[in-house]
Design a protein around this motif. Structure first.
Motif, mmCIF file in Angstrom:
data_model
loop_
_atom_site.group_PDB
_atom_site.id
_atom_site.type_symbol
_atom_site.label_atom_id
_atom_site.label_comp_id
_atom_site.label_asym_id
_atom_site.label_seq_id
_atom_site.Cartn_x
_atom_site.Cartn_y
_atom_site.Cartn_z
ATOM 1 N N ALA A 150 1.266 -1.120 -0.136
ATOM 2 C CA ALA A 150 -0.046 -0.302 0.022
ATOM 3 C C ALA A 150 0.299 1.214 -0.687
ATOM 4 O O ALA A 150 0.453 2.537 -0.413
ATOM 5 N N ALA A 151 1.930 1.422 0.811
ATOM 6 C CA ALA A 151 2.859 2.326 1.102
ATOM 7 C C ALA A 151 3.982 2.460 -0.075
ATOM 8 O O ALA A 151 4.836 3.840 0.002
ATOM 9 N N LEU A 152 4.236 1.225 -0.416
ATOM 10 C CA LEU A 152 5.566 1.022 -1.665
ATOM 11 C C LEU A 152 6.521 0.755 -1.025
ATOM 12 O O LEU A 152 7.582 1.899 -1.950
ATOM 13 N N VAL A 153 6.578 0.775 0.057
ATOM 14 C CA VAL A 153 8.183 1.008 0.270
ATOM 15 C C VAL A 153 9.226 -0.621 0.007
ATOM 16 O O VAL A 153 8.623 -1.247 0.580
ATOM 17 N N VAL A 154 10.051 -0.507 -0.674
ATOM 18 C CA VAL A 154 11.233 -0.857 -0.795
ATOM 19 C C VAL A 154 12.460 -0.821 -1.027
ATOM 20 O O VAL A 154 12.800 0.408 -0.641
ATOM 21 N N PRO A 155 13.340 -1.328 -0.664
ATOM 22 C CA PRO A 155 13.715 -2.759 -0.599
ATOM 23 C C PRO A 155 12.732 -3.690 1.005
ATOM 24 O O PRO A 155 12.550 -2.570 2.082
ATOM 25 N N ILE A 156 12.858 -5.153 0.447
ATOM 26 C CA ILE A 156 12.391 -5.147 1.915
ATOM 27 C C ILE A 156 13.985 -5.344 3.367
ATOM 28 O O ILE A 156 14.608 -5.901 2.581
ATOM 29 N N SER A 157 14.176 -5.020 3.959
ATOM 30 C CA SER A 157 15.682 -4.780 4.923
ATOM 31 C C SER A 157 15.207 -5.690 6.135
ATOM 32 O O SER A 157 13.790 -5.191 6.874
ATOM 33 N N VAL A 158 15.874 -6.085 6.462
ATOM 34 C CA VAL A 158 17.230 -6.834 5.693
ATOM 35 C C VAL A 158 17.109 -8.008 6.313
ATOM 36 O O VAL A 158 16.820 -8.555 7.182
ATOM 37 N N PHE A 159 17.696 -9.101 5.943
ATOM 38 C CA PHE A 159 17.318 -10.259 5.621
ATOM 39 C C PHE A 159 19.213 -10.873 6.419
ATOM 40 O O PHE A 159 19.085 -12.374 7.144
ATOM 41 N N THR A 160 20.095 -10.615 6.253
ATOM 42 C CA THR A 160 21.161 -10.641 6.326
ATOM 43 C C THR A 160 21.551 -10.156 6.907
ATOM 44 O O THR A 160 22.486 -8.566 6.615
ATOM 45 N N TYR A 161 22.901 -10.443 7.991
ATOM 46 C CA TYR A 161 23.875 -9.628 8.178
ATOM 47 C C TYR A 161 25.158 -10.298 8.627
ATOM 48 O O TYR A 161 25.152 -11.030 8.865
ATOM 49 N N ASN A 162 25.900 -9.415 8.799
ATOM 50 C CA ASN A 162 27.819 -10.312 8.875
ATOM 51 C C ASN A 162 28.002 -11.527 8.229
ATOM 52 O O ASN A 162 28.603 -12.299 8.504
ATOM 53 N N GLY A 163 27.271 -11.643 6.862
ATOM 54 C CA GLY A 163 27.343 -12.468 6.028
ATOM 55 C C GLY A 163 26.505 -14.334 6.659
ATOM 56 O O GLY A 163 26.445 -15.585 6.142
ATOM 57 N N GLN A 164 25.656 -14.164 8.446
ATOM 58 C CA GLN A 164 25.274 -15.023 8.234
ATOM 59 C C GLN A 164 23.095 -14.370 7.775
ATOM 60 O O GLN A 164 22.640 -12.834 7.799
ATOM 61 N N LEU A 165 22.380 -15.357 7.178
ATOM 62 C CA LEU A 165 21.377 -15.576 7.785
ATOM 63 C C LEU A 165 20.616 -14.774 9.234
ATOM 64 O O LEU A 165 20.845 -15.390 10.179
ATOM 65 N N VAL A 166 19.642 -13.749 9.258
ATOM 66 C CA VAL A 166 19.288 -13.113 10.450
ATOM 67 C C VAL A 166 17.722 -13.359 10.620
ATOM 68 O O VAL A 166 17.315 -13.591 11.644
ATOM 69 N N CYS A 167 17.220 -13.702 9.407
ATOM 70 C CA CYS A 167 15.688 -13.550 9.899
ATOM 71 C C CYS A 167 15.296 -15.028 8.432
ATOM 72 O O CYS A 167 15.109 -14.257 7.270
ATOM 73 N N GLY A 168 14.846 -15.577 9.727
ATOM 74 C CA GLY A 168 14.494 -17.603 8.619
ATOM 75 C C GLY A 168 13.256 -17.829 9.249
ATOM 76 O O GLY A 168 12.328 -16.648 9.483
ATOM 77 N N GLY A 169 12.786 -18.414 8.589
ATOM 78 C CA GLY A 169 11.406 -19.182 9.428
ATOM 79 C C GLY A 169 10.396 -19.002 7.475
ATOM 80 O O GLY A 169 10.991 -19.088 6.466
ATOM 81 N N ILE A 170 9.442 -18.368 8.198
ATOM 82 C CA ILE A 170 8.364 -18.220 7.092
ATOM 83 C C ILE A 170 8.456 -17.032 6.546
ATOM 84 O O ILE A 170 8.314 -17.002 5.230
ATOM 85 N N PRO A 171 9.117 -15.874 7.480
ATOM 86 C CA PRO A 171 9.461 -14.788 6.133
ATOM 87 C C PRO A 171 10.527 -15.089 5.170
ATOM 88 O O PRO A 171 10.279 -14.325 3.953
ATOM 89 N N TRP A 172 11.670 -16.333 6.026
ATOM 90 C CA TRP A 172 12.614 -16.337 4.227
ATOM 91 C C TRP A 172 11.719 -17.177 3.183
ATOM 92 O O TRP A 172 12.063 -17.092 1.771
#
Length: 431
Positions: A56-78
């Protein structure tokens, strides 16, 4: 002010284990999580699609899934990200893990995940109230084109972003110690020479992707021309050639105040057209550009912050304190925009941070969880967690917790956090 009294009979249209209010990034993920964990789940959304700030608000990109070379937001979102990529509607900006995406693909894939999970969708329904009995919210009240409706709920999740359900139920709020961050109206431009436009792929850690070349020129032009107040600007890929999403408008406003929100919407829409004209006139990448569309709603960075069982502080967040009841992560910088000028405070994290379960629950409310930027954090910590990947993680935790509490028949304050964490890790959460 003149007052009127209105009495209504409201039909109860359904009874659920979990009712999620708000279909933004945290809300729709919370609904999927609750349903997958076995709860009869309903999702309430005022639009005819989900995604909130992303769509609805067109906010791109989706931030942030990876940090220091590692995935930090996993599960359903990923899982959602991977499904968008498979549908050719998104791109993972390696190595940072920001997600360029087509908002239309976002709407479709999220909708599919909800329906596959068995969530009952209540679209075109505006949350207008609730029924509270002592420490429990028993019903949420909605307004629809067919009149008022009520949903009975054993557990409720506030994912409205602004904490609307919490405010209606009397949840205590924090007093803001800093001015509210300004809203922005994002817009999409087509006909752009995207090969010549730098910094549209937000892939590197520790780099603010505002376009300093364009920023400097606009500041110079402001000395002789009418240039609206702007931020950034940030030009963002939407995984489609020749098109960029633009985030650069801003104006002071408390978006909880209808009068201020109306003035802001009108001001920002004027500013969008002014910026498009300036970009076409002074920047060769935009000489053939045209405004395709503006967002359906202005993007809101900050309004209410609930006072939960634990208020996550900026110090805890920046130091990546690993709480015993950690249920989600955050890796976006502390990102504080100034309303009245072009400045921004952007402080990058050394390590991905943690969010405790206690920041999703409120003393005195036995069946309420909060999954969104209004969760219990101070303005510094919230300035990072408010972004989409972090909020999705909150939704995943809240939905799972609500389902477990519904199955056990226990207060959210007595949830078995170790069992909750085990389920989240089984799904792929990295907590």
């Amino acid at each position: 002010m003149e007052q009127i009294v209105q009495t209504r009979s409201v039909p109860v249209m359904g009874s659920y284990d979990v009712v999620v209010c708000g279909g933004g990034p945290g809300g729709w993920v919370a609904a999927v999580a609750a349903a997958r964990a076995g709860a009869r789940t309903a999702l309430v959304e005022r639009y005819g699609f989900v995604g909130g700030m992303a769509t609805a608000a067109l906010v791109v990109p989706i931030s942030v899934f990876t940090y220091n070379g590692q995935l930090v937001c996993g599960g359903i979102p990923w899982e959602f990200v991977q499904r968008m990529v498979e549908a050719d509607g998104a791109e993972v900006e390696h190595p940072l893990g920001n997600i360029s995406h087509d908002p239309e693909c976002y709407k479709l894939i999220a909708q599919r995940m909800l329906l596959e999970s068995g969530v009952d969708l209540h679209f075109h329904a505006v949350l207008t109230g609730c029924v509270r009995e002592d420490s429990r919210i028993t019903h949420v009240i909605l307004d629809t084109k067919s009149g008022p409706r009520a949903l009975e709920a054993k557990y409720v999740i506030d994912s409205t972003g602004d904490g609307d359900l919490c405010a209606m139920a009397g949840v205590p709020m924090q007093e803001n110690t800093m001015p509210l961050q300004p809203p922005s109206l994002c817009f999409c431009i087509g006909g752009v020479d995207t090969d010549a436009l730098e910094l549209i792929h937000h892939e590197k850690q520790g780099l603010n992707y505002h376009n300093l070349r364009v920023q400097t020129k606009l500041r110079e032009l402001a000395e002789t021309e009418d240039v609206p107040v702007f931020g950034g600007p940030w030009f963002c890929s939407i995984h489609r050639d020749g098109r960029v999403m633009v985030n650069m408008t801003r104006t002071p406003a408390d978006m909880l105040d209808p009068a201020q929100a109306t003035r802001a919407e009108c001001r920002l829409r004027e500013d969008v057209h002014a910026f498009v004209a300036l970009l076409k006139k002074y920047f060769p990448e935009f000489k053939n550009a045209e405004l395709l569309f503006t967002a359906a709603q202005t993007g809101v960075r900050e309004t209410r912050h609930i006072k939960g069982e634990h208020v996550l502080t900026g110090e805890e967040y920046l130091n990546a304190v690993h709480f015993e009841d950690a249920v989600s992560r955050g890796a976006h910088p502390i990102d504080i925009h100034t309303a009245g000028d072009t400045t921004q405070k952007c402080q990058f994290l050394k390590n991905a941070a943690y969010i405790p379960y206690r920041s999703l629950i409120v003393p005195g409310f036995d069946n309420l969880l909060v999954a969104g930027r209004c969760f219990s954090a101070d303005q510094v910590a919230s300035a990072s967690v408010r972004v989409q990947a972090s909020v999705m993680g909150l939704g995943q935790a809240a939905g799972c917790a609500a389902a477990q509490c519904a199955c056990a028949g226990t207060s959210v304050h007595k949830a078995d956090v170790h069992t909750l964490q085990a389920m989240l890790r089984k799904w792929g959460a990295l907590i």
